[in-house]
Write a protein that holds these residues in place. Structure first.
Motif, mmCIF file in Angstrom:
data_model
loop_
_atom_site.group_PDB
_atom_site.id
_atom_site.type_symbol
_atom_site.label_atom_id
_atom_site.label_comp_id
_atom_site.label_asym_id
_atom_site.label_seq_id
_atom_site.Cartn_x
_atom_site.Cartn_y
_atom_site.Cartn_z
ATOM 1 N N SER A 21 0.513 -1.297 -0.056
ATOM 2 C CA SER A 21 -0.046 0.090 -0.036
ATOM 3 C C SER A 21 0.966 1.236 0.046
ATOM 4 O O SER A 21 1.844 1.431 0.802
ATOM 5 C CB SER A 21 -0.861 -0.008 1.294
ATOM 6 O OG SER A 21 -1.717 -1.155 1.181
ATOM 7 N N VAL A 80 -1.198 -6.723 1.013
ATOM 8 C CA VAL A 80 -0.591 -6.759 2.481
ATOM 9 C C VAL A 80 0.706 -7.214 2.312
ATOM 10 O O VAL A 80 1.277 -7.704 1.600
ATOM 11 C CB VAL A 80 -1.530 -7.439 3.365
ATOM 12 C CG1 VAL A 80 -3.118 -6.794 3.325
ATOM 13 C CG2 VAL A 80 -1.671 -8.824 2.771
ATOM 14 N N GLU A 141 -5.898 -1.709 1.031
ATOM 15 C CA GLU A 141 -5.769 -2.577 2.107
ATOM 16 C C GLU A 141 -5.556 -1.567 3.331
ATOM 17 O O GLU A 141 -5.486 -2.586 4.530
ATOM 18 C CB GLU A 141 -4.334 -3.350 1.933
ATOM 19 C CG GLU A 141 -4.656 -4.537 0.708
ATOM 20 C CD GLU A 141 -5.548 -5.612 0.858
ATOM 21 O OE1 GLU A 141 -6.367 -5.488 2.066
ATOM 22 O OE2 GLU A 141 -5.737 -6.721 0.321
ATOM 23 N N ILE A 142 -5.364 -0.506 3.381
ATOM 24 C CA ILE A 142 -4.885 0.350 4.710
ATOM 25 C C ILE A 142 -6.419 1.190 5.013
ATOM 26 O O ILE A 142 -6.473 2.435 5.444
ATOM 27 C CB ILE A 142 -3.879 1.184 4.515
ATOM 28 C CG1 ILE A 142 -3.714 2.141 3.428
ATOM 29 C CG2 ILE A 142 -2.671 0.089 4.583
ATOM 30 C CD1 ILE A 142 -2.512 3.068 3.374
#
Length: 374
Positions: A21, A80, A141-142
Motif C-alpha cells: 500500500s 498486504v 488494504e489500509i
C-alpha cells in the motif's frame, strides 16, 4: 481467451511486482501500459499526492455503443505485507502459491488479471458493449484510502462489478455493513505507585472497566463491535495516567451502529466519572453499508452474467468492507463477486488459474449484456 494474454504468464508476472500500500508505482505503470495497449484512455488521479504515495488511482475508459449500459470494473493494486519479492509456483492442479515466505497477492491481482483478460476478449471478439470504465485503486488494504479519494465526477457508469472477494465463483456480496472507528483517550491522575497510590487515578483500571462493560463481539446477526488496540504504558512504580483505546463498530443497519457507538461512549464516560478521570471519545465513519434486494437491477445483471457463464449465483451477506462500499456512495451501484482465492492475507494464500479465467468470462458477460436482462 488467449493470444496476447496467457492467464498464467500475466498473473505470475503481476504478482511478482512489489506493490505494498502506497508503493504501487511500478504496478500502476504496468497496468496503465496494459490498459492503453487494449485501447483504453487512462488517467492517473491525485490520490497518490493526497496520501503521500507513489501513484494515484488509475481511471480508464473504453468507449462503446451509446444504446448499451455503461459499466465499471474495479480492482485494487496494493497488497498486504509481507508482499515483497513474491516467488510464485504453480502446482500440478494449476493452483498458484507463493513460496511460503510472502503472501501471493491474488488479493487483488487476480481481479486485475481477470479484468485485463475480459477486455482482451471483448476487443478480440468485437463484442458489442457500452462504455466500459476501469478503476484500479491504491491503498485499499489500509482502509480503502485510495477509493476515498475518488470523486463522483470521475465515475460514469450505470452498473459496477468489483472483482475483489473470496468465496467460490458464483458468490455475490449483496449486503455488507458500514464501519465506524472510534478512539478513546482516558486521562487519570499520575502518582507514585508505592508511596502514594491513593493519590492517583489509574487510567488503565478505568479503561479496563469501560471495556469490560461495553458491547463487544457479535451483537446480533448484522452488528459487531471490537477493540483493536489498548495502549497504556508507564513504569510499574507509577500509577498510569494515560490510556488510548482504538476500536470499531459495524452494522448493516446504520441506526444500530450509532446506538452501539453511543453505548460504548457511555461506558467510558461512566467509568471515568466514577473514578474521577476523563474520557475523550471520537468516532470516524470509514464507509457506509449496502443492501441490494433480489430485484435490484444490478444484482439481476450480475446473477445473469454468472448464470450465463455456467455458475450458480450465491448471494451472501458479508461482514467486511471493500472499495465497493465507497464507490457505491459516489453514484455507481456496484457489488463484489468471489474469485475463488483462499487464505488471503497469509503466506498460504492461493488461487487456481482456472478461477481467474472464469472470473474474466463473468466480467465479459457483465459488460456485454443489454439493458434488459430478464
Amino acid at each position: 481467451m488467449n493470444e496476447k494474454y496467457n492467464v498464467r504468464d500475466l498473473f505470475l508476472s503481476l504478482v511478482q511486482i512489489d506493490s505494498h500500500s502506497l508503493q504501487e508505482g511500478e504496478m500502476a505503470a504496468r497496468c496503465k501500459a496494459e490498459l492503453e495497449s487494449l485501447g483504453l484512455q487512462v488517467t492517473v488521479d491525485k490520490a497518490g499526492e493526497a496520501l503521500n504515495g507513489q501513484t494515484g488511482n488509475l481511471i480508464a475508459k473504453l468507449p462503446g455503443e451509446p444504446n448499451m449500459p455503461k459499466v465499471l470494473l474495479a480492482a485494487h493494486m496494493d497488497t498486504v505485507r509481507p508482499g515483497e519479492s513474491v516467488n510464485p509456483r504453480v502446482d500440478e492442479n494449476g493452483v498458484v502459491w507463493s513460496d511460503g515466505k510472502t503472501v501471493l497477492g491474488a488479493d487483488d491481482k487476480a481481479g486485475i488479471t481477470a479484468i485485463l483478460l475480459a477486455l482482451q476478449e471483448i476487443q478480440q471478439q468485437q463484442l458489442p458493449h457500452g462504455d466500459i470504465q476501469v478503476v484500479f485503486t491504491i491503498a485499499e488494504e489500509i482502509g480503502l484510502q485510495g477509493a476515498k479519494q475518488l470523486r463522483e465526477a470521475q465515475l460514469d457508469a450505470h452498473f459496477g462489478l468489483s472483482l475483489d472477494s473470496g468465496g467460490a465463483l458464483g458468490t455475490i456480496a449483496v449486503a455488507g455493513p458500514g464501519q465506524a472507528k472510534f478512539e478513546v483517550t482516558v486521562t487519570g491522575v499520575r502518582a507514585h505507585a508505592g508511596v502514594a497510590p491513593e493519590r492517583g487515578v489509574s487510567a488503565i483500571k478505568v479503561a479496563a472497566q469501560a471495556v469490560a462493560s461495553m458491547p463487544h463481539g457479535r451483537i446480533d446477526e448484522e452488528t459487531t463491535a471490537n477493540i483493536g488496540s489498548f495502549v497504556g504504558e508507564a513504569p510499574t512504580n507509577v500509577v498510569a495516567d494515560k490510556v488510548t483505546i482504538i476500536g470499531e463498530a459495524r452494522s448493516r443497519n446504520p441506526e444500530k451502529r450509532e446506538r452501539i457507538l453511543e453505548k460504548i461512549e457511555q461506558a467510558f464516560a461512566q467509568a471515568a466519572q466514577a473514578a474521577g478521570a476523563k474520557a475523550d471519545f471520537t468516532q470516524t465513519l470509514m464507509y457506509e453499508g449496502f443492501d441490494f434486494p433480489a430485484d435490484a437491477p444490478l444484482r439481476k445483471r450480475i446473477e445473469k452474467a454468472l448464470h450465463d457463464s455456467g455458475f450458480t449465483p450465491n448471494p451472501q451477506k458479508v461482514g467486511g468492507g471493500s472499495d465497493a462500499n465507497v464507490i457505491q456512495t459516489l453514484g455507481v451501484p456496484i457489488l463484489n463477486i468471489g474469485l475463488g482465492y483462499e487464505d488471503i492475507h497469509s503466506t498460504n494464500e492461493h488461487i487456481a488459474l482456472a478461477n481467474i479465467e472464469h472470473a474474466a468470462q463473468v466480467a465479459v458477460r457483465f459488460c456485454t449484456l443489454p439493458w434488459d436482462v430478464a
